[in-house]
Design a protein around this motif. Structure first.
Motif, PDB file in Angstrom:
ATOM      1  N   TYR A 130       0.757  -1.173  -0.010  1.00 12.29           N
ATOM      2  CA  TYR A 130      -0.005  -0.060   0.001  1.00 12.29           C
ATOM      3  C   TYR A 130       0.684   1.172   0.100  1.00 12.29           C
ATOM      4  O   TYR A 130       0.253   2.450  -0.016  1.00 12.29           O
ATOM      5  N   PRO A 132       2.605   4.503  -1.419  1.00  9.59           N
ATOM      6  CA  PRO A 132       2.634   5.173  -2.652  1.00  9.59           C
ATOM      7  C   PRO A 132       3.851   4.965  -3.474  1.00  9.59           C
ATOM      8  O   PRO A 132       4.970   4.906  -2.842  1.00  9.59           O
ATOM      9  N   ARG A 151      -4.807   8.863   0.717  1.00  5.69           N
ATOM     10  CA  ARG A 151      -5.636   7.751  -0.016  1.00  5.69           C
ATOM     11  C   ARG A 151      -5.088   6.238   0.271  1.00  5.69           C
ATOM     12  O   ARG A 151      -5.755   5.444   0.545  1.00  5.69           O
ATOM     13  N   GLU A 152      -3.741   6.184   0.217  1.00  4.56           N
ATOM     14  CA  GLU A 152      -3.073   5.088   0.703  1.00  4.56           C
ATOM     15  C   GLU A 152      -3.407   4.488   1.738  1.00  4.56           C
ATOM     16  O   GLU A 152      -3.758   3.260   2.056  1.00  4.56           O
ATOM     17  N   SER A 153      -3.375   5.314   2.936  1.00  2.17           N
ATOM     18  CA  SER A 153      -3.387   4.812   4.042  1.00  2.17           C
ATOM     19  C   SER A 153      -4.827   4.668   4.871  1.00  2.17           C
ATOM     20  O   SER A 153      -5.114   3.810   5.396  1.00  2.17           O
ATOM     21  N   TYR A 174      -1.203   5.738   8.195  1.00  2.00           N
ATOM     22  CA  TYR A 174      -0.169   6.568   7.885  1.00  2.00           C
ATOM     23  C   TYR A 174       1.267   6.797   8.768  1.00  2.00           C
ATOM     24  O   TYR A 174       2.196   6.918   8.230  1.00  2.00           O
ATOM     25  N   GLY A 206      -2.766  -3.822  -2.523  1.00  2.00           N
ATOM     26  CA  GLY A 206      -2.511  -2.297  -2.625  1.00  2.00           C
ATOM     27  C   GLY A 206      -1.498  -1.965  -3.711  1.00  2.00           C
ATOM     28  O   GLY A 206      -1.311  -0.683  -3.634  1.00  2.00           O
ATOM     29  N   SER A 207      -0.985  -2.829  -4.409  1.00  2.00           N
ATOM     30  CA  SER A 207       0.286  -2.409  -5.406  1.00  2.00           C
ATOM     31  C   SER A 207      -0.450  -2.194  -6.700  1.00  2.00           C
ATOM     32  O   SER A 207       0.187  -1.712  -7.647  1.00  2.00           O
TER      33      SER A 207
END
Length: 208
Positions: A130, A132, A151-153, A174, A206-207
């Protein structure tokens, strides 16, 4: 003349938060933002960030050795076997943060880590998936530009909760990303900015 507590041991620039307490300097210089690689280390970071929720990080940092002791070096297999007596024991231990919900969440999270392993998923690779794209995450010029969540967290938080993890909100996730080098949020004038090799990148969901 007494040296102020917030004065660093040298004249290198540092992230402002690292100057707010002497304990922070070594943590900032030697650990924060550096990649971790084994499951126990990932589980420790995830747990401590969860315990920080609603508190100052310095409170958790100063109790870190005690946390390691009472949670068996953050070995998920050992913590997953904790029962009501263990929870009661920890609630009586003044060396740690005595919060029932967070203690019970740690046990639940250890079990979730084992469930992931049984399903063939590695905790570290999953968390790292996940992270970024560094090119899309510009270095903050000042502390005010460092986000509290991304957004990623937020996506990572949702994914962990689906797998039974607790105390893993977007802000906590995060902070975990920052602490483990999944993002590099050392500000531009910090001597550590860009000094650490890029953290691990997984190949999990998440990748994509």
């Amino acid at each position: 003349m007494t040296t102020p507590a917030t004065t660093p041991p040298d004249d290198r620039g540092r992230c402002d938060w690292a100057l707010s307490a002497p304990d922070y300097v070594a943590y900032h210089d030697d650990e924060w933002g550096r990649p971790v690689h084994d499951t126990a280390a990932w589980f420790e970071r995830l747990t401590l960030e969860g315990f920080q929720s609603g508190l100052s990080w310095i409170v958790v940092l100063r109790k870190r050795l005690a946390f390691r002791e009472v949670f068996a070096g953050f070995d998920p297999e050992t913590v997953a076997r904790f029962g009501d007596d263990d929870v009661a024991r920890l609630l009586g231990d003044a060396r740690i943060v005595r919060n029932r919900q967070k203690i019970e969440a740690t046990v639940a999270n250890a079990r979730a880590v084992l469930d992931m392993a049984d399903a063939g998923d590695d905790l570290g690779a999953f968390l790292a998936s996940y992270a970024p794209d560094p090119a899309a995450h510009p270095r903050p010029a000042t502390l005010s530009e460092v986000p509290g969540s991304t957004r990623e967290s937020t996506a990572l938080s949702k994914a962990l909760k689906k797998r039974g993890f607790r105390f893993v909100g977007p802000t906590t996730c995060y902070a975990l990303m920052q602490a483990t080098g999944l993002v590099d949020d050392h500000v531009a004038y910090c001597w550590r900015a860009g000094a650490v090799p890029e953290g691990p990148r997984g190949t999990g969901p998440g990748s994509s």
